[in-house]
Design a protein around this motif. Structure first.
Motif, PDB file in Angstrom:
ATOM      1  N   ASP A  17      62.744  23.920  80.515  1.00 57.48           N
ATOM      2  CA  ASP A  17      62.893  22.783  79.597  1.00 57.48           C
ATOM      3  C   ASP A  17      61.537  22.358  79.032  1.00 57.48           C
ATOM      4  O   ASP A  17      61.417  22.076  77.833  1.00 57.48           O
ATOM      5  N   LYS A  20      60.286  24.898  76.437  1.00 56.74           N
ATOM      6  CA  LYS A  20      60.970  24.767  75.140  1.00 56.74           C
ATOM      7  C   LYS A  20      60.382  23.634  74.311  1.00 56.74           C
ATOM      8  O   LYS A  20      60.352  23.708  73.093  1.00 56.74           O
ATOM      9  N   ARG A  21      59.921  22.588  74.963  1.00 57.29           N
ATOM     10  CA  ARG A  21      59.376  21.427  74.265  1.00 57.29           C
ATOM     11  C   ARG A  21      57.886  21.562  73.961  1.00 57.29           C
ATOM     12  O   ARG A  21      57.343  20.766  73.199  1.00 57.29           O
ATOM     13  N   TRP A  22      57.238  22.520  74.574  1.00 54.67           N
ATOM     14  CA  TRP A  22      55.796  22.704  74.399  1.00 54.67           C
ATOM     15  C   TRP A  22      55.563  24.106  73.841  1.00 54.67           C
ATOM     16  O   TRP A  22      55.293  25.052  74.570  1.00 54.67           O
ATOM     17  N   ARG A  63      64.103  14.577  78.478  1.00 53.37           N
ATOM     18  CA  ARG A  63      63.025  14.421  77.488  1.00 53.37           C
ATOM     19  C   ARG A  63      61.872  13.597  78.054  1.00 53.37           C
ATOM     20  O   ARG A  63      60.704  13.980  77.931  1.00 53.37           O
ATOM     21  N   CYS A  66      59.963  15.597  80.780  1.00 59.07           N
ATOM     22  CA  CYS A  66      59.073  16.612  80.191  1.00 59.07           C
ATOM     23  C   CYS A  66      57.845  15.971  79.548  1.00 59.07           C
ATOM     24  O   CYS A  66      56.730  16.494  79.665  1.00 59.07           O
TER      25      CYS A  66
END
Length: 135
Positions: A17, A20-22, A63, A66
Motif C-alpha cells: 500500500d 503504491k502511494r509513493w 491513507r 501510509c
C-alpha cells in the motif's frame, strides 16, 4: 492492558500500500521491508489512540497510516539541512540561527488527519435533569 481482538493488532496498511502511494519507491524484498512494516504497525497504533478511528473507512485509515509512515521515513532519510524549517543569517558581526522541524523523527498526525479521526468535531447531546443519567 486494553482488550483487543486479532484485527486490532493488524496494521491498517501494508508495505505494498505504501509503495503504491509513493511512486518510484520499492521496499518489498529489500533490507528496509521489515523496518517499513514496523513503521506501519507503529502508525496504526498511533491512529488507534484516537477514539474516532472506529468511525473512519478502511481507505481513510490506510491513507493516514501510509502518510504517517512516509513522513517518518522521509525524516529518517533526510540530511540535516533539508529538515530546517526556519533559517536566519546576519553578515556583520556574523550570526546564524536555524529551526529544525521534527528533528527526532517522531510519528505525528497532521491537524487535518486528526480532524478526520474526530478530534475537534462537535457533538450534540442533551441531558434531562429530572430523569438523571441512564445506564
Amino acid at each position: 492492558m486494553a482488550d483487543s481482538d486479532a484485527t486490532e493488532e493488524q496494521p491498517f496498511a501494508t508495505v505494498a500500500d505504501l509503495e503504491k502511494r509513493w511512486y518510484g519507491r520499492t521496499f518489498t524484498g529489500t533490507d528496509k521491508e521489515d523496518h517499513v512494516k514496523v513503521l506501519l504497525e507503529d502508525a496504526s497504533d498511533l491512529i488507534r489512540q484516537y477514539p474516532g478511528h472506529k468511525r473512519c473507512t478502511t481507505a481513510t485509515l490506510r491513507r493516514i497510516c501510509c502518510a504517517v509512515a512516509r513522513r517518518t521515513l522521509e525524516n529518517e532519510e533526510s540530511d540535516l539541512n533539508s529538515n530546517v524549517t526556519n533559517m536566519s543569517e546576519t553578515v556583520g558581526p556574523v550570526s546564524q540561527s536555524y529551526t529544525f522541524g521534527n528533528s527526532g523523527a517522531d510519528m505525528r498526525l497532521w491537524p487535518s488527519e486528526e480532524k478526520e479521526l474526530g478530534v475537534g468535531r462537535q457533538q450534540a447531546w442533551s441531558y434531562d435533569p429530572f430523569e438523571g443519567a441512564k445506564p
